[in-house]
Design a protein around this motif. Sequence first.
Motif: not given
Length: 468
Positions: A13-15, A29-31, A57-58, A63-64
């Motif tokens: 996801p890019t958003a 989960t990652l947030r 968004d980083q 996000r890679l």
Amino acid sequence: MSGKLIVVSNRIPTAATPSGGLVFALHETLRKTGGIWIGSDPEFQADPSDTLKEIGDQSTYQRLAFEMSETDYQTFYLGFANSVLWPVCHRRGDLVQMSRRFEEGYRRVNKRLARQIFEVAGPEDMIWVHDYHFFPLAADLRELGFEGKIGFFLHIPFPALGDMGALPPSANLAHWLADYDLVGLQTRSDVARCLEMFRSELGAELMHDGKIKYGERRVGVRSFPIGIDVEAFVATAEKSTNREEIAKDLSGELIIGVDRLDYSKGLPNRFRAFGRYLETRKDKERRPSLLQIAPPTREEVSAYRDIRFELEELAGRLNGENAELDWTPLRYIHRNIDRDVLAKLFRTARVGFVTPFADGMNLVAKEYIAAQDPEDPGVLVLSRMAGAAEDMTEALLVNPYDIEEMSEALAQALDMPLEERQARYTACMKRVRATDVGRWSENYLNALKDSRRDLSWSSFNERHKNSA
């Protein structure tokens, strides 16, 4: 565990706040934990980089993206993943398109990705790999020397042992999966098929703790039924819902199907079953409507073009034989519909028609139930071949190859009294809540954290090279 979580999936996801059940769950989960999400770059490169690049968004986690060439896409994604592995897993070996180029592309992309992950992963990190695109990723990471925990989750059905004969000899799923610490599958039936695969391998042994001992390796195999973000979907379906406004252009009682346009979804038989119901209904003045939403997917693959042409022909014939000036029995929409609109359509529909030939879980079945009004719920007609049918036994379960049975189930659903509809809904909704996607991700990661390896990967690597 002091390390970070690394999620690997084909798409990323890019958003800042992505939508969609699985994507949203992994995002949340990652947030909370921090970490890295790795997926493919949508832009093709003539010379793919050997390093991952930041995308989207980083702010809460990285996000890679890994780059692919047009050739990689044609061989790795459209080729081996979706013209070999997908049909094998969905019991359609007759649709396998074998090519050495496909196999080479699949291995090339996985090996390149393994090298890229190895550069950003620390020894205490935990890697969670998603889906059939990356079956061999753990084997490639172990070969590079990564000794941390690696988990795998397969979102589609696990293939039957007989169907694996369509795979090339080098695509040995048992060898690939044994390099993971935990293999997560959708259903108990999937676990049984996976264990059958290992039992067919020399040197594999089922241990008392339920793990598979394969040579010097031990791998856990468990079912983790995936779900949806239940409360969010319920709220969306309930929000400003005006049944009359939504249904004003849909004559009669609404039957709904929502599926990607894929040969595994059983759509031609679904159209035929609805046509059969129209032919045999006792009250010819009754005007039910089937709304089938089927967004396009992988249209570069010939099997997907074929099913589109078949559906268009069936839809035209059914409407031509049954339509009236003020009634269109079948509405077939070949594009994406906003999820908020889908939630309201599910709530309006008297029947959810979910009849795949093979499906890992089928979240549409769970979304349909979650969207219902508990006071006046609709009825779910569900294929026995969908993973969701393993637990949602109070749906009307059907054989997706049996046109008559599906037709009769439609009649039963449309005539079902309120009390029975409520009882079936309540039982299904209990299972939907029990498999909420947030709980699913938490249960899987806890199991991966608790997994133990009883071997030295360096000694395994040496033995594996000798046996290759």
